[in-house]
Motif scaffolding. Sequence first.
Motif, PDB file in Angstrom:
ATOM      1  N   VAL A   1     -38.596 -14.582  -1.931  1.00  0.00           N
ATOM      2  CA  VAL A   1     -38.269 -13.253  -1.413  1.00  0.00           C
ATOM      3  C   VAL A   1     -39.107 -12.961  -0.172  1.00  0.00           C
ATOM      4  O   VAL A   1     -40.332 -13.106  -0.187  1.00  0.00           O
ATOM      5  CB  VAL A   1     -38.528 -12.168  -2.484  1.00  0.00           C
ATOM      6  CG1 VAL A   1     -38.239 -10.782  -1.929  1.00  0.00           C
ATOM      7  CG2 VAL A   1     -37.710 -12.442  -3.733  1.00  0.00           C
ATOM      8  N   PHE A   2     -38.420 -12.540   0.879  1.00  0.00           N
ATOM      9  CA  PHE A   2     -39.074 -12.072   2.102  1.00  0.00           C
ATOM     10  C   PHE A   2     -38.807 -10.574   2.185  1.00  0.00           C
ATOM     11  O   PHE A   2     -37.708 -10.156   2.538  1.00  0.00           O
ATOM     12  CB  PHE A   2     -38.509 -12.786   3.337  1.00  0.00           C
ATOM     13  CG  PHE A   2     -38.761 -14.261   3.331  1.00  0.00           C
ATOM     14  CD1 PHE A   2     -39.882 -14.784   3.940  1.00  0.00           C
ATOM     15  CD2 PHE A   2     -37.875 -15.123   2.696  1.00  0.00           C
ATOM     16  CE1 PHE A   2     -40.126 -16.152   3.926  1.00  0.00           C
ATOM     17  CE2 PHE A   2     -38.103 -16.488   2.678  1.00  0.00           C
ATOM     18  CZ  PHE A   2     -39.232 -17.002   3.289  1.00  0.00           C
ATOM     19  N   ASN A   3     -39.809  -9.785   1.846  1.00  0.00           N
ATOM     20  CA  ASN A   3     -39.656  -8.334   1.855  1.00  0.00           C
ATOM     21  C   ASN A   3     -39.878  -7.835   3.276  1.00  0.00           C
ATOM     22  O   ASN A   3     -40.998  -7.801   3.764  1.00  0.00           O
ATOM     23  CB  ASN A   3     -40.643  -7.697   0.883  1.00  0.00           C
ATOM     24  CG  ASN A   3     -40.362  -6.240   0.651  1.00  0.00           C
ATOM     25  OD1 ASN A   3     -39.465  -5.661   1.264  1.00  0.00           O
ATOM     26  ND2 ASN A   3     -41.125  -5.636  -0.228  1.00  0.00           N
ATOM     27  N   ILE A   4     -38.804  -7.443   3.919  1.00  0.00           N
ATOM     28  CA  ILE A   4     -38.835  -7.039   5.323  1.00  0.00           C
ATOM     29  C   ILE A   4     -38.888  -5.522   5.449  1.00  0.00           C
ATOM     30  O   ILE A   4     -39.288  -4.986   6.460  1.00  0.00           O
ATOM     31  CB  ILE A   4     -37.562  -7.540   6.065  1.00  0.00           C
ATOM     32  CG1 ILE A   4     -37.283  -8.995   5.778  1.00  0.00           C
ATOM     33  CG2 ILE A   4     -37.634  -7.260   7.549  1.00  0.00           C
ATOM     34  CD1 ILE A   4     -38.212  -9.973   6.380  1.00  0.00           C
ATOM     35  N   HIS A   5     -38.500  -4.831   4.415  1.00  0.00           N
ATOM     36  CA  HIS A   5     -38.334  -3.380   4.456  1.00  0.00           C
ATOM     37  C   HIS A   5     -39.551  -2.656   5.025  1.00  0.00           C
ATOM     38  O   HIS A   5     -39.421  -1.720   5.800  1.00  0.00           O
ATOM     39  CB  HIS A   5     -38.015  -2.857   3.055  1.00  0.00           C
ATOM     40  CG  HIS A   5     -37.778  -1.393   2.991  1.00  0.00           C
ATOM     41  ND1 HIS A   5     -36.701  -0.799   3.599  1.00  0.00           N
ATOM     42  CD2 HIS A   5     -38.477  -0.403   2.409  1.00  0.00           C
ATOM     43  CE1 HIS A   5     -36.748   0.499   3.380  1.00  0.00           C
ATOM     44  NE2 HIS A   5     -37.811   0.764   2.667  1.00  0.00           N
TER      45      HIS A   5
ATOM     46  N   HIS B   1     -29.521 -14.491   0.347  1.00  0.00           N
ATOM     47  CA  HIS B   1     -29.054 -13.127   0.110  1.00  0.00           C
ATOM     48  C   HIS B   1     -29.743 -12.192   1.093  1.00  0.00           C
ATOM     49  O   HIS B   1     -30.961 -12.252   1.260  1.00  0.00           O
ATOM     50  CB  HIS B   1     -29.398 -12.673  -1.303  1.00  0.00           C
ATOM     51  CG  HIS B   1     -28.717 -13.456  -2.372  1.00  0.00           C
ATOM     52  ND1 HIS B   1     -28.496 -12.955  -3.620  1.00  0.00           N
ATOM     53  CD2 HIS B   1     -28.198 -14.712  -2.400  1.00  0.00           C
ATOM     54  CE1 HIS B   1     -27.888 -13.854  -4.369  1.00  0.00           C
ATOM     55  NE2 HIS B   1     -27.707 -14.934  -3.645  1.00  0.00           N
ATOM     56  N   ILE B   2     -28.952 -11.329   1.696  1.00  0.00           N
ATOM     57  CA  ILE B   2     -29.472 -10.317   2.610  1.00  0.00           C
ATOM     58  C   ILE B   2     -29.352  -8.972   1.906  1.00  0.00           C
ATOM     59  O   ILE B   2     -28.269  -8.601   1.462  1.00  0.00           O
ATOM     60  CB  ILE B   2     -28.661 -10.282   3.924  1.00  0.00           C
ATOM     61  CG1 ILE B   2     -28.712 -11.629   4.627  1.00  0.00           C
ATOM     62  CG2 ILE B   2     -29.169  -9.173   4.829  1.00  0.00           C
ATOM     63  CD1 ILE B   2     -27.750 -11.741   5.790  1.00  0.00           C
ATOM     64  N   HIS B   3     -30.455  -8.252   1.804  1.00  0.00           N
ATOM     65  CA  HIS B   3     -30.446  -6.934   1.167  1.00  0.00           C
ATOM     66  C   HIS B   3     -30.571  -5.865   2.247  1.00  0.00           C
ATOM     67  O   HIS B   3     -31.477  -5.913   3.074  1.00  0.00           O
ATOM     68  CB  HIS B   3     -31.602  -6.806   0.177  1.00  0.00           C
ATOM     69  CG  HIS B   3     -31.534  -7.801  -0.933  1.00  0.00           C
ATOM     70  ND1 HIS B   3     -30.981  -7.507  -2.150  1.00  0.00           N
ATOM     71  CD2 HIS B   3     -31.922  -9.099  -0.991  1.00  0.00           C
ATOM     72  CE1 HIS B   3     -31.050  -8.579  -2.928  1.00  0.00           C
ATOM     73  NE2 HIS B   3     -31.610  -9.557  -2.247  1.00  0.00           N
ATOM     74  N   THR B   4     -29.664  -4.923   2.195  1.00  0.00           N
ATOM     75  CA  THR B   4     -29.629  -3.861   3.185  1.00  0.00           C
ATOM     76  C   THR B   4     -29.174  -2.581   2.496  1.00  0.00           C
ATOM     77  O   THR B   4     -29.063  -2.540   1.271  1.00  0.00           O
ATOM     78  CB  THR B   4     -28.692  -4.257   4.349  1.00  0.00           C
ATOM     79  OG1 THR B   4     -28.745  -3.244   5.345  1.00  0.00           O
ATOM     80  CG2 THR B   4     -27.271  -4.467   3.898  1.00  0.00           C
TER      81      THR B   4
ATOM     82  N   ASP C   1     -33.548 -13.056   0.485  1.00  0.00           N
ATOM     83  CA  ASP C   1     -33.889 -13.946  -0.629  1.00  0.00           C
ATOM     84  C   ASP C   1     -33.254 -15.306  -0.404  1.00  0.00           C
ATOM     85  O   ASP C   1     -32.109 -15.389   0.040  1.00  0.00           O
ATOM     86  CB  ASP C   1     -33.324 -13.433  -1.968  1.00  0.00           C
ATOM     87  CG  ASP C   1     -33.867 -12.095  -2.393  1.00  0.00           C
ATOM     88  OD1 ASP C   1     -34.906 -11.669  -1.873  1.00  0.00           O
ATOM     89  OD2 ASP C   1     -33.236 -11.472  -3.269  1.00  0.00           O
ATOM     90  N   VAL C   2     -33.988 -16.348  -0.740  1.00  0.00           N
ATOM     91  CA  VAL C   2     -33.421 -17.686  -0.840  1.00  0.00           C
ATOM     92  C   VAL C   2     -33.366 -17.969  -2.336  1.00  0.00           C
ATOM     93  O   VAL C   2     -34.404 -18.084  -2.991  1.00  0.00           O
ATOM     94  CB  VAL C   2     -34.279 -18.740  -0.106  1.00  0.00           C
ATOM     95  CG1 VAL C   2     -33.674 -20.128  -0.273  1.00  0.00           C
ATOM     96  CG2 VAL C   2     -34.425 -18.384   1.370  1.00  0.00           C
ATOM     97  N   CYS C   3     -32.143 -18.009  -2.881  1.00  0.00           N
ATOM     98  CA  CYS C   3     -31.946 -18.133  -4.329  1.00  0.00           C
ATOM     99  C   CYS C   3     -31.379 -19.503  -4.678  1.00  0.00           C
ATOM    100  O   CYS C   3     -30.460 -19.988  -4.014  1.00  0.00           O
ATOM    101  CB  CYS C   3     -30.980 -17.062  -4.828  1.00  0.00           C
ATOM    102  SG  CYS C   3     -31.572 -15.392  -4.574  1.00  0.00           S
TER     103      CYS C   3
END
Length: 169
Positions: A93-97, A149-152, A78-80
């Motif tokens: 939001v870049f949904n990479i999952h 933000h990096i979501h993992t 995410d770029v917030c």
Amino acid sequence: MSKEKFSDSISVLLELLEVSIHCILYARKVYPEGIFELKKKYSVPVHVSIYPELNSYINGTLNAVKSLLKLKKLCKLDVCFYNKIGVIVERFVFNIHNVELELNLSDFSNIRDPYLIKLEQMLRAFCLKLTVCDSFLKPLPPNCTFQIHIHTTETNSIEIQKDTEVCTY
């Protein structure tokens, strides 16, 4: 998928994320226009930061993203944008999952687009959409900051926090 093909796929995705982050920051006018210069990516002129501290933050974040991509542990990026009291007012939001990194860039016998013309067209179209996003969005409030933000997974998040610090620009 071979290790080489996977690495090529990661490189393409990282380049797209880097270009996208720069385009978003320019389009949303968080920084003065003077810290950006025009470069061509995917045959499209895009604005890229020349500000060393900002570039260091973006590159550091993308290095963490690269590590997670190699482990197939990245969910999204995410770029917030935050207002002056720290509330998120906008998010890209870049949904990479769900992205399968299966671009076969080294074995052209399996693809119908050996020169990757269609891929470049898709990347170009995406960049063009980013460059006009500000015309569809309300202006950001004054004195906004941003974070990437990096979501993992929870386990990987703990490992990353040990190695990096949070920066706000």
